[in-house]
Design a protein around this motif. Structure first.
Motif, PDB file in Angstrom:
ATOM      1  N   THR A 168       0.799  -1.228   0.000  1.00  0.00           N
ATOM      2  CA  THR A 168       0.000   0.000   0.000  1.00  0.00           C
ATOM      3  C   THR A 168       0.835   1.282   0.000  1.00  0.00           C
ATOM      4  O   THR A 168       0.270   2.383   0.019  1.00  0.00           O
ATOM      5  N   PHE A 169       2.161   1.189  -0.066  1.00  0.00           N
ATOM      6  CA  PHE A 169       2.995   2.390   0.071  1.00  0.00           C
ATOM      7  C   PHE A 169       2.720   3.476  -0.974  1.00  0.00           C
ATOM      8  O   PHE A 169       2.747   4.663  -0.632  1.00  0.00           O
ATOM      9  N   PRO A 170       2.484   3.158  -2.252  1.00  0.00           N
ATOM     10  CA  PRO A 170       2.197   4.238  -3.212  1.00  0.00           C
ATOM     11  C   PRO A 170       1.048   5.143  -2.775  1.00  0.00           C
ATOM     12  O   PRO A 170       1.093   6.363  -2.971  1.00  0.00           O
ATOM     13  N   LEU A 171       0.029   4.582  -2.157  1.00  0.00           N
ATOM     14  CA  LEU A 171      -1.085   5.388  -1.669  1.00  0.00           C
ATOM     15  C   LEU A 171      -0.657   6.260  -0.491  1.00  0.00           C
ATOM     16  O   LEU A 171      -1.077   7.405  -0.355  1.00  0.00           O
ATOM     17  N   GLU A 172       0.207   5.728   0.365  1.00  0.00           N
ATOM     18  CA  GLU A 172       0.741   6.504   1.485  1.00  0.00           C
ATOM     19  C   GLU A 172       1.590   7.660   0.970  1.00  0.00           C
ATOM     20  O   GLU A 172       1.529   8.781   1.496  1.00  0.00           O
ATOM     21  N   SER A 173       2.375   7.421  -0.075  1.00  0.00           N
ATOM     22  CA  SER A 173       3.213   8.459  -0.665  1.00  0.00           C
ATOM     23  C   SER A 173       2.359   9.589  -1.228  1.00  0.00           C
ATOM     24  O   SER A 173       2.642  10.771  -1.005  1.00  0.00           O
ATOM     25  N   LEU A 174       1.298   9.253  -1.954  1.00  0.00           N
ATOM     26  CA  LEU A 174       0.405  10.275  -2.521  1.00  0.00           C
ATOM     27  C   LEU A 174      -0.285  11.073  -1.425  1.00  0.00           C
ATOM     28  O   LEU A 174      -0.403  12.294  -1.515  1.00  0.00           O
TER      29      LEU A 174
ATOM     30  N   SER B 286      -5.196  17.181  -7.077  1.00  0.00           N
ATOM     31  CA  SER B 286      -6.079  16.043  -6.841  1.00  0.00           C
ATOM     32  C   SER B 286      -5.200  14.800  -6.737  1.00  0.00           C
ATOM     33  O   SER B 286      -4.034  14.815  -7.154  1.00  0.00           O
ATOM     34  N   PRO B 287      -5.712  13.703  -6.180  1.00  0.00           N
ATOM     35  CA  PRO B 287      -4.906  12.481  -6.106  1.00  0.00           C
ATOM     36  C   PRO B 287      -4.392  12.032  -7.473  1.00  0.00           C
ATOM     37  O   PRO B 287      -3.234  11.605  -7.598  1.00  0.00           O
ATOM     38  N   TYR B 288      -5.237  12.153  -8.515  1.00  0.00           N
ATOM     39  CA  TYR B 288      -4.805  11.744  -9.851  1.00  0.00           C
ATOM     40  C   TYR B 288      -3.684  12.639 -10.366  1.00  0.00           C
ATOM     41  O   TYR B 288      -2.712  12.155 -10.960  1.00  0.00           O
ATOM     42  N   GLN B 289      -3.803  13.951 -10.134  1.00  0.00           N
ATOM     43  CA  GLN B 289      -2.757  14.873 -10.586  1.00  0.00           C
ATOM     44  C   GLN B 289      -1.441  14.602  -9.862  1.00  0.00           C
ATOM     45  O   GLN B 289      -0.371  14.658 -10.476  1.00  0.00           O
TER      46      GLN B 289
ATOM     47  N   LEU C 175      -0.485  11.732  -8.649  1.00  0.00           N
ATOM     48  CA  LEU C 175       0.023  10.468  -9.182  1.00  0.00           C
ATOM     49  C   LEU C 175       0.720  10.701 -10.520  1.00  0.00           C
ATOM     50  O   LEU C 175       1.848  10.241 -10.735  1.00  0.00           O
ATOM     51  N   ARG C 176       0.051  11.429 -11.412  1.00  0.00           N
ATOM     52  CA  ARG C 176       0.618  11.685 -12.744  1.00  0.00           C
ATOM     53  C   ARG C 176       1.901  12.503 -12.648  1.00  0.00           C
ATOM     54  O   ARG C 176       2.892  12.224 -13.342  1.00  0.00           O
ATOM     55  N   GLN C 177       1.911  13.522 -11.779  1.00  0.00           N
ATOM     56  CA  GLN C 177       3.090  14.368 -11.620  1.00  0.00           C
ATOM     57  C   GLN C 177       4.282  13.571 -11.091  1.00  0.00           C
ATOM     58  O   GLN C 177       5.413  13.719 -11.578  1.00  0.00           O
ATOM     59  N   THR C 178       4.020  12.706 -10.111  1.00  0.00           N
ATOM     60  CA  THR C 178       5.093  11.897  -9.530  1.00  0.00           C
ATOM     61  C   THR C 178       5.699  10.960 -10.573  1.00  0.00           C
ATOM     62  O   THR C 178       6.930  10.855 -10.698  1.00  0.00           O
ATOM     63  N   ILE C 179       4.853  10.286 -11.328  1.00  0.00           N
ATOM     64  CA  ILE C 179       5.337   9.340 -12.345  1.00  0.00           C
ATOM     65  C   ILE C 179       6.069  10.069 -13.461  1.00  0.00           C
ATOM     66  O   ILE C 179       7.114   9.611 -13.943  1.00  0.00           O
ATOM     67  N   ASN C 180       5.562  11.231 -13.891  1.00  0.00           N
ATOM     68  CA  ASN C 180       6.208  12.002 -14.961  1.00  0.00           C
ATOM     69  C   ASN C 180       7.578  12.504 -14.542  1.00  0.00           C
ATOM     70  O   ASN C 180       8.523  12.527 -15.335  1.00  0.00           O
ATOM     71  N   GLN C 181       7.700  12.948 -13.291  1.00  0.00           N
ATOM     72  CA  GLN C 181       8.952  13.536 -12.819  1.00  0.00           C
ATOM     73  C   GLN C 181       9.977  12.508 -12.361  1.00  0.00           C
ATOM     74  O   GLN C 181      11.178  12.678 -12.588  1.00  0.00           O
ATOM     75  N   ARG C 182       9.498  11.432 -11.704  1.00  0.00           N
ATOM     76  CA  ARG C 182      10.440  10.496 -11.091  1.00  0.00           C
ATOM     77  C   ARG C 182      10.200   9.044 -11.453  1.00  0.00           C
ATOM     78  O   ARG C 182      10.887   8.155 -10.960  1.00  0.00           O
ATOM     79  N   GLY C 183       9.215   8.807 -12.328  1.00  0.00           N
ATOM     80  CA  GLY C 183       8.913   7.442 -12.712  1.00  0.00           C
ATOM     81  C   GLY C 183       8.145   6.714 -11.629  1.00  0.00           C
ATOM     82  O   GLY C 183       7.855   7.269 -10.552  1.00  0.00           O
ATOM     83  N   PHE C 184       7.830   5.455 -11.885  1.00  0.00           N
ATOM     84  CA  PHE C 184       7.070   4.671 -10.912  1.00  0.00           C
ATOM     85  C   PHE C 184       7.826   4.530  -9.600  1.00  0.00           C
ATOM     86  O   PHE C 184       7.225   4.462  -8.522  1.00  0.00           O
ATOM     87  N   ALA C 185       9.166   4.510  -9.684  1.00  0.00           N
ATOM     88  CA  ALA C 185       9.972   4.368  -8.465  1.00  0.00           C
ATOM     89  C   ALA C 185       9.755   5.538  -7.512  1.00  0.00           C
ATOM     90  O   ALA C 185       9.968   5.405  -6.305  1.00  0.00           O
TER      91      ALA C 185
END
Length: 301
Positions: free
Chosen positions: A35-41, A57-60, A62-72
């Motif tokens: 569940t850590f990705p949800l905790e990070s958001l 928003s939670p979706y924004q 999520l998208r910003q994190t993945i765009n800037q730093r990838g799934f990691a």
């Protein structure tokens, strides 16, 4: 709550502390990683106003994190949380089982108020022993990972940097709000789970062992109840563990006052969606894994 049906059927009314500790640690580590990705958001959303950023928003987020730093990027700070969650879950289940044994009535039953009291004691214990250090390190590592040039090179380096700059008190920053949050979390979660489990065993499957899907569902429901009733503690805790907390807030009460007056009452529920998703999964995973692994550890110790 945590005495398994199988153990009860064999007349083992009192849980074994070592088995509770081991089963709780396995359950806590598993739940934390999944569940850590949800905790990070959730943590990033709670930082927004403090950093002067536009609320996302939670979706924004999520998208910003993945765009800037990838799934990691969603797993920045995961190591201290998995370790800390394993320790705190082990402490939580062990202390809850012991408090529960002390608070049972003459017939061996635990009423909802007593279950809540046992959960409160367990939550306070885990907050002091394990939660505050791991949460502080996690919060600072997530916050640091959002910088253009992160300073922390990993968990060990992050801990050394925090201690060098803030002393050991820096690792225990926000201990008051954490104790309130964990105490409330465990009190609500354990009493909700215990009550729902007793209802299920008494009406749906009288005298039988609950299937895994039912345990997961009851644990998830307890997670929903826990989120909405304890979210303000979580928001204050996150703010108090940030880098800016030393200059922005005098204490937890001052932090709560500023959030209320400057950002509004509903800011206390910022990050509810990802936390709700996390605790629904968390409640289902941790109770299911615990209930299934406890008998195995109990037979070995």
């Amino acid at each position: 709550m945590s005495a398994t049906t199988a153990a009860t059927a064999k007349g083992k009314g009192k849980e074994k502390p070592i088995a509770s500790l081991l089963a709780g640690a396995v359950a806590g580590g598993t739940e934390a990683f999944v569940t850590f990705p949800l905790e990070s958001l959730k943590t990033q959303l709670q930082f927004g106003a403090l950093a002067g950023e536009k609320s996302l928003s939670p979706y924004q987020a999520l998208r910003q994190t993945i765009n800037q730093r990838g799934f990691a990027g969603l797993y920045a700070g995961v190591t201290p949380v998995v370790i800390g969650n394993a320790v705190k879950a082990g402490v939580r289940f062990t202390t809850y089982d012991q408090f529960k044994s002390l608070l049972k009535d003459d017939e061996g039953k635990l009423t909802a108020p007593r279950s809540m009291l046992a959960g409160l004691g367990a939550g306070m214990s885990e907050a002091i022993i394990a939660v505050t250090p791991s949460e502080t390190i996690k919060t600072k590592m997530i916050e640091d990972s959002k910088r253009p040039q992160p300073r922390f090179k990993g968990m060990v380096h992050g801990i050394k940097t925090i201690i060098a700059e803030e002393g050991y008190r820096g690792v225990y920053r926000g201990v008051g709000p954490v104790m309130l949050r964990q105490g409330a979390n465990s009190a609500v979660r354990f009493s909700s789970y215990s009550t729902l489990k007793q209802l299920a065993q008494g009406s749906v499957i009288p005298g039988g062992e609950m299937p895994g899907w039912m345990t997961f569902g009851i644990g998830a429901t307890a997670g929903v109840i826990t989120v909405y009733s304890t979210m303000p503690f979580d928001v204050v805790k996150t703010r108090m563990q940030s880098f800016e907390a030393r200059t922005e807030y005098r204490n937890a009460f001052h932090c709560a006052y500023r959030i209320m007056t400057e950002e509004g009452f509903f800011k206390f529920w910022k990050g509810t969606v990802p936390r709700l998703g996390r605790l629904i999964m968390s409640g289902g995973i941790i109770f299911t894994v615990y209930e299934k692994t406890y008998p195995a550890f109990a037979s070995l110790v």
